[in-house]
Design a protein around this motif. Structure first.
Motif, PDB file in Angstrom:
ATOM      1  N   TYR A  20     -49.907  -8.113 -56.823  1.00 40.31           N
ATOM      2  CA  TYR A  20     -50.863  -7.250 -56.131  1.00 40.31           C
ATOM      3  C   TYR A  20     -50.193  -6.463 -55.001  1.00 40.31           C
ATOM      4  CZ  TYR A  20     -54.439 -10.042 -58.518  1.00 40.31           C
ATOM      5  OH  TYR A  20     -55.214 -10.664 -59.467  1.00 40.31           O
ATOM      6  N   SER A  21     -49.190  -7.065 -54.386  1.00 42.35           N
ATOM      7  CA  SER A  21     -48.511  -6.404 -53.269  1.00 42.35           C
ATOM      8  C   SER A  21     -47.771  -5.143 -53.700  1.00 42.35           C
ATOM      9  CB  SER A  21     -47.526  -7.375 -52.608  1.00 42.35           C
ATOM     10  OG  SER A  21     -48.208  -8.478 -52.050  1.00 42.35           O
ATOM     11  N   THR A  22     -47.403  -5.055 -54.978  1.00 42.23           N
ATOM     12  CA  THR A  22     -46.722  -3.846 -55.434  1.00 42.23           C
ATOM     13  C   THR A  22     -47.631  -2.635 -55.298  1.00 42.23           C
ATOM     14  OG1 THR A  22     -47.402  -4.154 -57.751  1.00 42.23           O
ATOM     15  CG2 THR A  22     -45.346  -5.203 -57.060  1.00 42.23           C
ATOM     16  N   HIS A  23     -48.930  -2.836 -55.532  1.00 45.24           N
ATOM     17  CA  HIS A  23     -49.885  -1.744 -55.375  1.00 45.24           C
ATOM     18  C   HIS A  23     -50.105  -1.428 -53.899  1.00 45.24           C
ATOM     19  CE1 HIS A  23     -53.993   0.195 -55.596  1.00 45.24           C
ATOM     20  NE2 HIS A  23     -53.272   0.930 -56.427  1.00 45.24           N
ATOM     21  N   ASP A  24     -50.149  -2.467 -53.062  1.00 46.14           N
ATOM     22  CA  ASP A  24     -50.265  -2.246 -51.617  1.00 46.14           C
ATOM     23  C   ASP A  24     -49.105  -1.398 -51.112  1.00 46.14           C
ATOM     24  OD1 ASP A  24     -52.565  -3.796 -51.501  1.00 46.14           O
ATOM     25  OD2 ASP A  24     -51.475  -5.630 -50.990  1.00 46.14           O
ATOM     26  N   THR A  25     -47.900  -1.748 -51.552  1.00 46.77           N
ATOM     27  CA  THR A  25     -46.702  -1.029 -51.111  1.00 46.77           C
ATOM     28  C   THR A  25     -46.737   0.420 -51.579  1.00 46.77           C
ATOM     29  OG1 THR A  25     -45.389  -3.066 -51.147  1.00 46.77           O
ATOM     30  CG2 THR A  25     -44.179  -0.980 -51.199  1.00 46.77           C
ATOM     31  N   ALA A  26     -47.107   0.617 -52.835  1.00 50.22           N
ATOM     32  CA  ALA A  26     -47.142   1.964 -53.400  1.00 50.22           C
ATOM     33  C   ALA A  26     -48.144   2.857 -52.679  1.00 50.22           C
ATOM     34  CB  ALA A  26     -47.461   1.898 -54.888  1.00 50.22           C
ATOM     35  N   LYS A  27     -49.240   2.275 -52.247  1.00 49.99           N
ATOM     36  CA  LYS A  27     -50.302   3.045 -51.601  1.00 49.99           C
ATOM     37  C   LYS A  27     -50.206   3.032 -50.075  1.00 49.99           C
ATOM     38  CE  LYS A  27     -52.824   4.403 -55.146  1.00 49.99           C
ATOM     39  NZ  LYS A  27     -53.173   5.816 -55.384  1.00 49.99           N
ATOM     40  N   TYR A  78     -55.543  -3.346 -62.033  1.00 52.13           N
ATOM     41  CA  TYR A  78     -55.410  -4.596 -62.780  1.00 52.13           C
ATOM     42  C   TYR A  78     -55.397  -4.321 -64.282  1.00 52.13           C
ATOM     43  CZ  TYR A  78     -56.218  -9.532 -63.937  1.00 52.13           C
ATOM     44  OH  TYR A  78     -56.100 -10.812 -64.415  1.00 52.13           O
ATOM     45  N   ASP A  79     -56.291  -3.449 -64.721  1.00 47.86           N
ATOM     46  CA  ASP A  79     -56.335  -3.111 -66.141  1.00 47.86           C
ATOM     47  C   ASP A  79     -55.017  -2.510 -66.610  1.00 47.86           C
ATOM     48  OD1 ASP A  79     -58.886  -4.015 -66.422  1.00 47.86           O
ATOM     49  OD2 ASP A  79     -59.849  -2.038 -66.413  1.00 47.86           O
ATOM     50  N   ALA A  80     -54.462  -1.593 -65.781  1.00 50.89           N
ATOM     51  CA  ALA A  80     -53.278  -0.841 -66.193  1.00 50.89           C
ATOM     52  C   ALA A  80     -51.986  -1.641 -66.065  1.00 50.89           C
ATOM     53  CB  ALA A  80     -53.164   0.446 -65.371  1.00 50.89           C
ATOM     54  N   ASN A  81     -51.945  -2.653 -65.176  1.00 52.98           N
ATOM     55  CA  ASN A  81     -50.690  -3.350 -64.899  1.00 52.98           C
ATOM     56  C   ASN A  81     -50.671  -4.817 -65.287  1.00 52.98           C
ATOM     57  OD1 ASN A  81     -48.953  -1.343 -63.096  1.00 52.98           O
ATOM     58  ND2 ASN A  81     -51.097  -1.124 -62.484  1.00 52.98           N
ATOM     59  N   LEU A  83     -53.517  -6.380 -67.529  1.00 55.93           N
ATOM     60  CA  LEU A  83     -54.088  -6.549 -68.866  1.00 55.93           C
ATOM     61  C   LEU A  83     -53.354  -5.726 -69.916  1.00 55.93           C
ATOM     62  CD1 LEU A  83     -57.921  -6.580 -68.097  1.00 55.93           C
ATOM     63  CD2 LEU A  83     -56.320  -8.504 -68.277  1.00 55.93           C
ATOM     64  N   ASP A  84     -52.885  -4.544 -69.543  1.00 56.10           N
ATOM     65  CA  ASP A  84     -52.166  -3.700 -70.491  1.00 56.10           C
ATOM     66  C   ASP A  84     -50.759  -4.250 -70.702  1.00 56.10           C
ATOM     67  OD1 ASP A  84     -51.958  -0.939 -71.934  1.00 56.10           O
ATOM     68  OD2 ASP A  84     -50.169  -1.057 -70.677  1.00 56.10           O
ATOM     69  N   ILE A  85     -50.356  -4.504 -71.941  1.00 54.36           N
ATOM     70  CA  ILE A  85     -49.081  -5.163 -72.216  1.00 54.36           C
ATOM     71  C   ILE A  85     -47.886  -4.333 -71.757  1.00 54.36           C
ATOM     72  CG2 ILE A  85     -48.915  -4.261 -74.571  1.00 54.36           C
ATOM     73  CD1 ILE A  85     -47.735  -7.718 -73.229  1.00 54.36           C
ATOM     74  N   ASP A  86     -47.949  -3.014 -71.936  1.00 56.92           N
ATOM     75  CA  ASP A  86     -46.841  -2.161 -71.485  1.00 56.92           C
ATOM     76  C   ASP A  86     -46.765  -2.136 -69.960  1.00 56.92           C
ATOM     77  OD1 ASP A  86     -46.025  -1.511 -74.043  1.00 56.92           O
ATOM     78  OD2 ASP A  86     -47.390   0.217 -74.171  1.00 56.92           O
ATOM     79  N   GLY A  87     -47.927  -2.100 -69.310  1.00 48.24           N
ATOM     80  CA  GLY A  87     -47.950  -2.135 -67.858  1.00 48.24           C
ATOM     81  C   GLY A  87     -47.377  -3.431 -67.326  1.00 48.24           C
TER      82      GLY A  87
END
Length: 278
Positions: A20-27, A78-81, A83-87
């Protein structure tokens, strides 16, 4: 880390990589923002789900987006990173590229002096100075540089072993330096476990510090015994011809006790300490 299965998303893997922190950092969000928003979505889900139909996600998004846009954003991330297998694969790949866990990092090429520290280039401030050891020059009775007696045994005992053992020499002076080791890493549980692992928790448990001191003292004692045995052998057997007549039993009689001390050093450095409570 090596025991974690990174092939699919699950709590252990998600938590280990702080996903989850990867999204915090990106944003540019404060640490924990995405996790908190996703947890809020889960609380909403658990409260409003229908056993048969669940939550109408599209309807829900429209209803809460205005008041809780971060919930929707966290759910979409969450869906994109996750649940999605490529993400998920990309998340894992990016994580492994940054961490230093040995299972995911290639070791450097072999260097025959990789464990040496050149004090002239990287001063440690330890004050350590290796003893001056004169090279073996053979024996006056040597022919073409080949010694015909046991001078080499005497040289090794006096010029090597006796110069690294005894008061003031490498092993015992290192013991004195270890007495000053007293780390204070911080006032939290794992730090205290780490500190106790180093300096010991009780009088009976000396930790790594006590283990190392005991090993150095016993190594010093054992090498002194080896030196004494070699000097005895050099005195009793004046040349290689006599030395070669030694039977295995006689050699064990001379060297056996000193070698037992060296064998005993294998009991040190076997303790394992974990700071994660497992």
């Amino acid at each position: 880390m090596a025991s974690i299965d990174w092939g699919y998303p699950h709590d252990e893997a998600i938590n280990a990589m702080h996903a989850y922190s990867t999204h915090d950092t990106a944003k540019g969000y404060p640490e924990g923002t995405t996790q908190a928003a996703y947890d809020s979505w889960m609380a909403y889900y658990n409260k409003h789900q229908d056993d048969a139909l669940g939550v109408d996600y599209n309807k829900w998004k429209d209803e809460v987006r205005g008041e809780h846009p971060q919930w929707v954003e966290a759910r979409e991330w969450y869906d994109a990173n996750i649940l999605d297998i490529d993400g998920w694969k990309k998340l894992v790949s990016d994580y492994k590229a940054k961490i230093t866990d040995p299972s995911n990092v290639k070791p450097p090429a072999f260097n025959s002096q990789g464990d040496w520290i050149d004090e002239t280039k990287t001063p440690t401030g330890s004050g350590f100075k290796p003893p001056t050891i004169d090279g073996f020059k053979g024996d006056a009775a040597a022919t073409n540089g080949v010694a015909v007696n046991t001078a080499a045994l005497e040289w090794f005992a006096k010029e090597v072993l006796q110069k690294i053992t005894g008061p003031g020499n490498i092993l015992l002076s290192t013991v004195n330096q270890l007495n000053a080791v007293d780390p204070k890493p911080g006032g939290f549980a794992r730090a205290e476990v780490l500190r106790q692992a180093i300096v010991g928790a009780t009088a009976q448990d000396g930790g790594v510090k006590g283990d190392m001191k005991d090993m150095l003292v016993n190594m010093n004692t054992s090498l002194i015994a080896v030196a004494d045995a070699l000097l005895k052998m050099a005195g009793d057997y004046k040349n290689l011809e006599e030395l070669n007549k030694l039977t295995g039993d006689k050699l064990n009689e001379i060297m056996g006790e000193s070698f037992k001390g060296l064998d005993g050093l294998g009991t040190y450095g076997t303790k394992t300490v974990k700071t994660d409570g497992n």
